[in-house]
Design an enzyme around this catalytic site. Structure first.
Site, PDB file in Angstrom:
ATOM      1  N   HIS A  19       0.824  -1.216   0.000  1.00  0.00           N
ATOM      2  CA  HIS A  19       0.000   0.000   0.000  1.00  0.00           C
ATOM      3  C   HIS A  19       0.858   1.266   0.000  1.00  0.00           C
ATOM      4  CE1 HIS A  19       1.006   0.816   4.213  1.00  0.00           C
ATOM      5  NE2 HIS A  19       0.872  -0.496   4.421  1.00  0.00           N
ATOM      6  N   GLY A  20       0.241   2.386  -0.351  1.00  0.00           N
ATOM      7  CA  GLY A  20       0.930   3.670  -0.328  1.00  0.00           C
ATOM      8  C   GLY A  20       1.164   4.172   1.093  1.00  0.00           C
ATOM      9  N   SER A  22       0.813   5.650   4.517  1.00  0.00           N
ATOM     10  CA  SER A  22      -0.376   5.842   5.347  1.00  0.00           C
ATOM     11  C   SER A  22      -0.084   6.828   6.469  1.00  0.00           C
ATOM     12  CB  SER A  22      -0.819   4.502   5.942  1.00  0.00           C
ATOM     13  OG  SER A  22       0.113   4.079   6.938  1.00  0.00           O
ATOM     14  N   GLN A  23      -1.129   7.234   7.143  1.00  0.00           N
ATOM     15  CA  GLN A  23      -0.954   8.128   8.293  1.00  0.00           C
ATOM     16  C   GLN A  23      -0.107   7.456   9.365  1.00  0.00           C
ATOM     17  OE1 GLN A  23      -1.685  11.220   8.701  1.00  0.00           O
ATOM     18  NE2 GLN A  23      -3.036  11.615   6.957  1.00  0.00           N
ATOM     19  N   GLY A  24      -0.225   6.122   9.465  1.00  0.00           N
ATOM     20  CA  GLY A  24       0.589   5.392  10.435  1.00  0.00           C
ATOM     21  C   GLY A  24       2.059   5.377  10.074  1.00  0.00           C
ATOM     22  N   GLU A 109      -2.711  -7.097   7.108  1.00  0.00           N
ATOM     23  CA  GLU A 109      -1.518  -6.736   7.867  1.00  0.00           C
ATOM     24  C   GLU A 109      -1.330  -7.671   9.062  1.00  0.00           C
ATOM     25  OE1 GLU A 109       1.403  -5.801   8.309  1.00  0.00           O
ATOM     26  OE2 GLU A 109       1.282  -3.598   8.256  1.00  0.00           O
TER      27      GLU A 109
END
Length: 287
Positions: A19-20, A22-24, A109
């Site tokens: 995935h691109g 992320s906020q995490g 995940e």
């Protein structure tokens, strides 16, 4: 001839995409207030996903003109950041190119527990480095070996779909399976597929956000990373020289030859073999 017709029904490529951003990825404290599966992409992550879609299309179409006969089928983790990545990747494909999409929980995940306290997670991850990344189980969560088990189950289902021709409806078309998932899930997918050992896994690096890893079908029916990726790239991923040599061999190997033509794999498990089989030689002399 039968082998050739069987190969036509195998996917031309299996493409793994993390995935691109992320906020995490940007701020670990996000996991303390937002469930992991709800963590969204950043603006940069959305752009990374759009660019990944363009890159994947170029790999599949070759010239980029889309003149050849090919289709894509997507598998996606149920997390918000992977589904958003899929939506952006999808902008590079017309509807007629997409056979279908399936949400697949087994490629989600690694489970780190529920809401994550930032300072506690830092201490836990330091312990994981000392214990070993593959077998360390997060409190109230999973180990990499747990993820390996469910990804292995997904692979069994994937092969059933391939064997029963559920995805590949026309032998004249190149089928491309695109799996939008997470860093660890992608690593254990490759580990399972290529029969890498736990020790080899420990040296693997996590893919970057929206990094694409292409397994392509070689001339003899084996899948290889070396067809689309350079030796330098694979070294950066953490593959050893022996693992890279195997990928290069797979690009032209016949299906089923792996055990006979990769004797170095035995060296991982055995220090030294006996020069002869005494019992058999004695029996032969008696005869």
């Amino acid at each position: 001839m039968p082998q050739q017709s069987q190969q036509k029904l195998l996917p031309k490529r299996i493409i793994l995409v993390r995935h691109g951003e992320s906020q995490g990825n940007l701020d670990n404290s996000a996991y303390s207030t937002t469930p992991d599966y709800k963590i969204p992409l950043t603006e940069l992550g959305l752009e990374q996903a759009r660019l990944a879609g363009e890159k994947i299309r170029r790999v599949i179409s070759g010239t980029g003109e889309g003149g050849c006969d090919w289709k894509v089928y997507f598998y996606v983790s149920p997390y918000e950041r992977t589904r958003s990545t899929l939506r952006e990747i999808g902008r590079s494909f017309s509807r007629k190119r997409v056979i279908g999409v399936r949400e697949e929980c087994r490629i989600r995940e690694q489970d780190f527990g529920n809401f994550q306290i930032e300072e506690r997670m830092k201490a836990i991850k330091k312990t994981r480095e000392r214990f070993g990344r593959f077998f360390y189980r997060f409190p109230e969560g999973e180990s990499a070996s747990d993820v390996y088990d469910r990804v292995s189950s997904f692979l069994e289902s994937l092969w059933r779909d391939i064997d029963l021709n559920r995805l590949h409806h026309s032998p004249s078309q190149d089928l491309n399976l695109i799996i939008v998932s997470h860093g660890l899930a992608s690593r254990v997918f490759l580990m399972k597929w290529f029969k890498w050992t736990v020790e080899q896994f420990e040296y693997l690096n996590n893919p970057g956000n929206c990094e694409v890893r292409v397994m392509q079908l070689g001339d003899g029916g084996e899948y290889s990373l070396a067809i689309n990726h350079s030796e330098e790239e694979m070294l950066e991923w953490g593959l050893s020289p022996e693992m890279i040599a195997e990928q290069k061999w797979r690009a032209h190997a016949r299906r089923g030859d792996w055990s006979d033509r990769c004797p170095w794999y035995l060296d991982v498990f055995f220090d030294e073999f006996a020069d002869s089989d005494d019992n058999c030689e004695a029996n032969n002399k008696d005869e």
